[in-house]
Design an enzyme around this catalytic site. Structure first.
Site, short mmCIF file in Angstrom:
data_model
loop_
_atom_site.label_atom_id
_atom_site.label_comp_id
_atom_site.label_asym_id
_atom_site.label_seq_id
_atom_site.Cartn_x
_atom_site.Cartn_y
_atom_site.Cartn_z
CE LYS A 112 -3.87 -2.21 0.67
NZ LYS A 112 -3.44 -3.49 0.74
C1 LIG Z 1 -4.00 -4.73 0.26
C2 LIG Z 1 -3.31 -5.93 0.24
C3 LIG Z 1 -3.44 -6.92 -0.83
C4 LIG Z 1 -4.69 -6.82 -1.76
O1 LIG Z 1 -4.67 -5.96 -2.64
P1 LIG Z 1 -5.53 -5.47 -3.70
O2 LIG Z 1 -5.26 -4.07 -4.41
O3 LIG Z 1 -6.78 -5.10 -2.68
O4 LIG Z 1 -6.39 -6.49 -4.43
C5 LIG Z 1 -2.52 -8.12 -1.00
N1 LIG Z 1 -1.67 -8.28 -0.18
C6 LIG Z 1 -1.46 -7.32 0.91
C7 LIG Z 1 -0.20 -7.44 1.95
C8 LIG Z 1 -1.99 -6.02 0.93
O5 LIG Z 1 -1.88 -5.37 1.87
#
Ligand SMILES: *Cc1c(COP(=O)(O)O)cnc(C)c1O
Length: 495
Positions: A112
């Site tokens: 993120k």
């Molecule tokens: C948010 C997240 C995901 C999923 O990603 P999306 O874009 O919501 O599909 C996968 N792994 C981690 C560690 C995340 O923080």
């Protein structure tokens, strides 16, 4: 020519990128999408010698056309700096025959950070461009990682406030501590009694509440979203797929034009949609492999054409993917309806009303670029152990879901294309699950002792983000019921 954005629920709407970033979600409940997906205007030959920041500019300028060069380069420079523990920003690790695109080298050690390091800068720049006088209030629902990354990004950013809602029992210990210890005069963290989908629906309802928007306006506030529905988060995520391909090329791992596959551990469908956008921009990507955990709504959707959230919500060891409503899928649905906002709205109303919808055969035809799979808890743990025993490389639980699904796809399809797995979190963030997967003897060892064990097992230094929370003070303890989120927001803003 300016690229403009429309809503998935109103194809007639046209706003510029900076407005779409400020608004987050369209008032009709739809998501903003570019009126036309741009194509890269630099060659791979040029891209292969670019830094991450240069690549970011080459990609993002195609989407955010109303930002000046100076503005956009300024945002990029402030985002992708020493907050990342490597100059490469998103290094590519070759482990066996697989390439792990490590997206966890930012401030909160999850992917993120790739988008949330830059979003506050895009947003404050957008506010200036649009002569916004109001204070911008970021409302965010999180399944764990978004919350901390958004808090870290927006903390003490002038002209903004941020309120984060997370499911009380739905995040890891480390994730919870990362959030409840967050410093900053403009940040609030609230634990809700409910799961991530409750938090997300609550935030969505607040955004769609026109009355509330009016009340806030009078007090000098306006809402925006840091969730992955914001186009200002999606666009920065396209960058690392372009960067990864260019890196493979410059490392001599592939020939120019050679197709690669991409496997993505998926929750809200933002990360994999960014890969799809990269493909549309001209990156030679073959299959987009959508990996789910036991909450396998997406796997079922790609297999049957029916999206059905009516099922038990499972808490897994990959909590950031414990999601039954993948918001960003709406952008793909919109594309496969032939950009028919009426049809998209009808399907999304079905999802809201009955919890499900089905697409037509004609629409399903357009999903051929996608492959889907899922990993059970056992599959995930088995994958972490196997990869560790074979190579010494330690995967986090989310990444392991994708690595497993990727392996399954390769052995089933005999598709020999090289595969890049989006590696979305540091194993330190999910140390308990990771360590017990490697060896059952860690079952009864305390969370924090495991961190030291992980350091010796993996040979990877403990990230600063972990050291920081080990002795930080908890400053956020507010909780609320999931149907009281609006009231909570009003109280926090004194409206
Ligand atoms: C948010 C997240 C995901 C999923 O990603 P999306 O874009 O919501 O599909 C996968 N792994 C981690 C560690 C995340 O923080």
């Amino acid at each position: 020519m300016d690229l403009r954005y429309k809503s998935t629920r109103d194809s007639g709407l046209r706003i510029c990128a900076s407005e779409a970033i400020l608004k987050g979600l369209s008032f009709d409940g739809g998501l903003f999408v570019p009126e036309k997906l741009p194509v890269l205007d630099v060659s791979m030959d040029e891209l292969k010698d670019m830094t991450y920041q240069e690549t970011a500019y080459a990609v993002m300028k195609q989407f955010l056309t109303d930002f000046t060069e100076e503005e956009l380069k300024g945002c990029i420079a402030r985002a992708y700096d020493g907050k990342f523990d490597t100059e490469e920003i998103a290094p590519l690790a070759k482990v066996g025959d697989t390439y792990f695109l490590e997206l966890f080298h930012g401030a909160t050690i999850a992917f993120k950070d790739m988008a949330l390091s830059i979003l506050p800068h895009l947003m404050t720049t957008a506010a200036k461009k649009n002569h916004v006088e109001n204070e911008i209030v970021i409302l965010t629902a999180t399944s764990g990682d978004t919350g901390k990354a958004a808090l870290a990004g927006f903390a003490d950013v002038e002209g903004t406030r941020i309120i984060v809602f997370y499911p009380k029992n739905g995040v890891s210990k480390v994730q919870e501590l990362q959030m409840t210890t967050q410093k900053g005069g403009n940040v609030k963290v609230v634990a809700i009694h409910g799961n991530f989908d409750d938090a997300q629906s609550g935030v969505k309802a607040i955004f769609e509440d026109k009355e509330l928007a009016k009340e806030l306006e009078e007090k000098g506030y306006q809402f925006s979203s840091a969730n992955s529905i914001n186009i200002g988060r999606l666009v920065p995520q396209v960058v690392y797929y372009v960067y990864a391909y260019a890196k493979l090329l410059s490392n001599g791992e592939i020939q120019d034009g050679e197709k690669i596959n991409v496997a993505v551990p998926t929750g809200n469908f933002g990360n994999i949609l960014a890969a799809y956008y990269a493909k549309q921009m001209g990156v030679p990507i073959g299959k987009l492999i959508c990996a789910s955990n036991e909450n396998k709504v997406l796997f079922d959707f790609f297999g049957t054409g029916t999206y059905d959230r009516n099922r038990e919500f499972v808490l897994t060891s990959s909590p950031s993917m414990d999601i039954l409503v993948s918001s960003n899928l709406e952008r793909l649905i919109y594309l496969i309806t032939g950009e028919d906002s009426g049809k998209t709205k009808e399907l999304m109303d079905g999802l809201k009303g009955n919890g499900s919808y089905s697409i037509t055969e004609e629409m399903a035809e357009k999903l051929k670029d996608f492959e889907a799979g899922f990993a059970t808890e056992e599959d995930t743990a088995g994958c972490i152990r196997r990869v560790y025993e074979k190579t010494g490389y330690v995967l986090d639980t989310h990444t392991a879901v994708a690595a497993y699904v990727c392996e399954q796809y390769q052995s089933k399809s005999k598709d020999l294309a090289k595969c890049v797995v989006a590696s979305t979190a540091s194993p330190y963030k999910f140390a308990k699950s990771v360590m017990t997967a490697i060896d059952g003897k860690y079952e009864n060892v305390k969370d924090f002792e495991l961190l030291n064990e992980l350091e010796s097992v993996s040979g990877v230094d403990m990230p600063q983000a972990i050291k920081d929370i080990l002795d930080a003070k908890i400053v956020h303890t507010l909780e609320c019921d999931s149907d009281k989120m609006k009231e909570t927001v009003k109280t926090l803003l004194c409206v």
